[in-house]
Design a protein around this motif. Structure first.
Motif, PDB file in Angstrom:
ATOM      1  N   VAL A  48       0.841  -1.202   0.000  1.00  0.00           N
ATOM      2  CA  VAL A  48       0.000   0.000   0.000  1.00  0.00           C
ATOM      3  C   VAL A  48       0.873   1.248   0.000  1.00  0.00           C
ATOM      4  O   VAL A  48       0.593   2.226  -0.711  1.00  0.00           O
ATOM      5  CB  VAL A  48      -0.942  -0.008   1.220  1.00  0.00           C
ATOM      6  CG1 VAL A  48      -1.650   1.333   1.354  1.00  0.00           C
ATOM      7  CG2 VAL A  48      -1.962  -1.136   1.091  1.00  0.00           C
ATOM      8  N   ALA A  49       1.966   1.227   0.782  1.00  0.00           N
ATOM      9  CA  ALA A  49       2.881   2.376   0.812  1.00  0.00           C
ATOM     10  C   ALA A  49       3.519   2.600  -0.564  1.00  0.00           C
ATOM     11  O   ALA A  49       3.639   3.748  -1.025  1.00  0.00           O
ATOM     12  CB  ALA A  49       3.956   2.156   1.869  1.00  0.00           C
ATOM     13  N   LEU A  51       2.216   1.796  -3.447  1.00  0.00           N
ATOM     14  CA  LEU A  51       1.185   2.328  -4.336  1.00  0.00           C
ATOM     15  C   LEU A  51       1.005   3.833  -4.134  1.00  0.00           C
ATOM     16  O   LEU A  51       0.904   4.596  -5.107  1.00  0.00           O
ATOM     17  CB  LEU A  51      -0.142   1.608  -4.091  1.00  0.00           C
ATOM     18  CG  LEU A  51      -0.223   0.152  -4.553  1.00  0.00           C
ATOM     19  CD1 LEU A  51      -1.529  -0.479  -4.082  1.00  0.00           C
ATOM     20  CD2 LEU A  51      -0.098   0.055  -6.072  1.00  0.00           C
ATOM     21  N   VAL A  52       0.971   4.257  -2.884  1.00  0.00           N
ATOM     22  CA  VAL A  52       0.783   5.682  -2.598  1.00  0.00           C
ATOM     23  C   VAL A  52       1.967   6.496  -3.113  1.00  0.00           C
ATOM     24  O   VAL A  52       1.786   7.512  -3.798  1.00  0.00           O
ATOM     25  CB  VAL A  52       0.600   5.912  -1.082  1.00  0.00           C
ATOM     26  CG1 VAL A  52       0.604   7.402  -0.759  1.00  0.00           C
ATOM     27  CG2 VAL A  52      -0.702   5.277  -0.605  1.00  0.00           C
ATOM     28  N   ILE A  53       3.167   6.038  -2.815  1.00  0.00           N
ATOM     29  CA  ILE A  53       4.366   6.769  -3.274  1.00  0.00           C
ATOM     30  C   ILE A  53       4.456   6.738  -4.792  1.00  0.00           C
ATOM     31  O   ILE A  53       4.802   7.731  -5.440  1.00  0.00           O
ATOM     32  CB  ILE A  53       5.634   6.164  -2.642  1.00  0.00           C
ATOM     33  CG1 ILE A  53       5.593   6.314  -1.117  1.00  0.00           C
ATOM     34  CG2 ILE A  53       6.885   6.835  -3.192  1.00  0.00           C
ATOM     35  CD1 ILE A  53       6.701   5.570  -0.405  1.00  0.00           C
ATOM     36  N   LEU A  55       2.114   6.571  -7.016  1.00  0.00           N
ATOM     37  CA  LEU A  55       1.161   7.466  -7.676  1.00  0.00           C
ATOM     38  C   LEU A  55       1.662   8.910  -7.717  1.00  0.00           C
ATOM     39  O   LEU A  55       1.226   9.702  -8.554  1.00  0.00           O
ATOM     40  CB  LEU A  55      -0.191   7.404  -6.952  1.00  0.00           C
ATOM     41  CG  LEU A  55      -0.954   6.070  -7.100  1.00  0.00           C
ATOM     42  CD1 LEU A  55      -2.197   6.078  -6.213  1.00  0.00           C
ATOM     43  CD2 LEU A  55      -1.351   5.841  -8.563  1.00  0.00           C
ATOM     44  N   LEU A  56       2.582   9.240  -6.838  1.00  0.00           N
ATOM     45  CA  LEU A  56       3.120  10.597  -6.778  1.00  0.00           C
ATOM     46  C   LEU A  56       4.426  10.743  -7.543  1.00  0.00           C
ATOM     47  O   LEU A  56       5.043  11.812  -7.538  1.00  0.00           O
ATOM     48  CB  LEU A  56       3.350  11.004  -5.309  1.00  0.00           C
ATOM     49  CG  LEU A  56       2.115  10.936  -4.398  1.00  0.00           C
ATOM     50  CD1 LEU A  56       2.502  11.243  -2.960  1.00  0.00           C
ATOM     51  CD2 LEU A  56       1.036  11.882  -4.895  1.00  0.00           C
TER      52      LEU A  56
END
Length: 368
Positions: A48-49, A51-53, A55-56
């Motif tokens: 999940v981490a 994926l979040v990073i 996307l940025l």
């Protein structure tokens, strides 16, 4: 420069998540494969981490890489889901009402080098369990606990200095209680037939097979688990199986154990109740297990306090009243003939591989 470092971190993290998700799918007993059965929660959080990073951040192949990570996260979430409150419970709690059909069970891996003898003595005193099953006990541990254990009419020991000793103590009526050996690993399994105050007879199995670490495959661990699981369907008596399985609750072996024995698990629909590692919040996994046949109810189930070990104890109040169990439990569907045939074949292969006339047939000693 910063973007390059970030992309490198994303790629390495993604590779770890994807590989760590795929390896347990390999049908192998190798320790470096089976070890990936444990950190599913940690891999999900890392995924999940990522994926979040991700996307940025912009980089070539981003969508493909993040797609693989997303798929791995979904798979891990599905495997973990039964051990969260989002899933239907297999065992609803019944009322805690002192009666001849209720008893308290304490199971704890004390960790052999641990010297917090006072903490374990206090735990035994506080819990006042009807059944105590302790693992990784050597002579020093026994000598330190003997004053508390002496209060139990029956104490059976297999003391060892190799991390695989065990102590079983009970105040219940004992029809049989002994340690047996079910694999080459030379790790004792406790088998007992007990009777409650109001005459309910049931069987108890205590397990502590070896973990998947360098130098160990999981073949013998899985053999012990399958043998004990098969025992449940060889008898009509209620049965409880507990111990440090050195296997995560969501692994294929533990799931097969449940399926073969027709067990229910108080963790399902309730939460991880992770027992290891008690010294680290980052790597906690539910490897100390409690399983029961559907004719046993649970009034309470909890993780005990830190006793200086790398494992938390498990404490359960169970009820042998079949009517309560029938109303509280959601039993699995029975095995079909093809499953029975396949599991008998697997167990027979394990037994043939042992080639030791002193070891029991697949199952437990009274099947000989």
């Amino acid at each position: 420069m910063l973007n390059t470092v970030m992309v490198t971190v994303i790629i390495l993290g993604a590779a770890l998540v994807v590989i760590g998700t795929l390896l347990p799918l390999v049908p192998s007993h190798a320790w470096w494969v089976r070890g990936w059965d444990f950190p599913r929660v940690q891999l999900l959080i890392l995924g999940v981490a990522i994926l979040v990073i991700g996307l940025l951040t912009s980089f070539p192949g981003k969508l493909v890489l993040l797609g693989l990570v997303l798929a791995a996260c979904v798979y891990q979430a599905v495997r973990i889901l039964p051990y969260t409150p989002l899933y239907p419970k297999e065992m609803e709690l019944v009322d805690v009402a002192p009666s001849g059909s209720q008893l308290v069970l304490l199971s704890a891996n004390v960790e052999m080098p641990n010297d917090r003898y006072d903490a374990v003595n206090d735990l035994i005193d506080t819990v006042d369990a009807d059944i105590v099953f302790l693992m990784e006990t050597d002579q020093t541990w026994y000598d330190s606990l003997e004053p508390k254990l002496s209060a139990y009419p029956t104490v059976v020991t297999e003391l060892r200095d190799n991390y695989y000793g065990a102590i079983f103590a009970t105040r219940l009526k004992v029809n049989e209680a002994r340690f047996v050996y079910l694999s080459h690993d030379d790790t004792p399994t406790l088998f007992a037939e007990l009777e409650t105050q109001d005459g309910h007879t049931f069987r108890f199995v205590g397990l502590h097979p070896r973990p998947p670490v360098p130098g160990n495959t999981t073949r013998d661990r899985d053999a012990e688990i399958i043998y004990s699981a098969r025992f449940a369907r060889k008898t009509g008596l209620p049965l409880i199986a507990v111990g440090d399985f050195n296997d995560a609750a969501w692994s294929d072996t533990s799931r097969r154990f449940k399926r073969v024995g027709g067990y229910v698990d108080p963790r399902v629909g309730r939460g991880l109740i992770a027992s290891f590692d008690a010294q680290s919040r980052l790597v906690r996994v539910p490897i100390d297990q409690f399983y029961a046949t559907p004719d046993i109810a649970v009034a309470s189930f909890a993780r005990g306090p830190n006793i200086g070990s790398d494992h938390f104890p498990l404490i359960a109040r169970i009820d042998l009243d079949e009517d309560k169990a029938r109303a509280a439990n959601n039993p699995p569907a029975p095995l079909n003939p093809d499953e029975i045939e396949e599991l008998d074949r697997i167990a027979a292969e394990y037994r043939a591989d042992l080639k030791d006339p002193n070891l029991p047939k697949p199952g437990f000693p009274d099947e000989n």
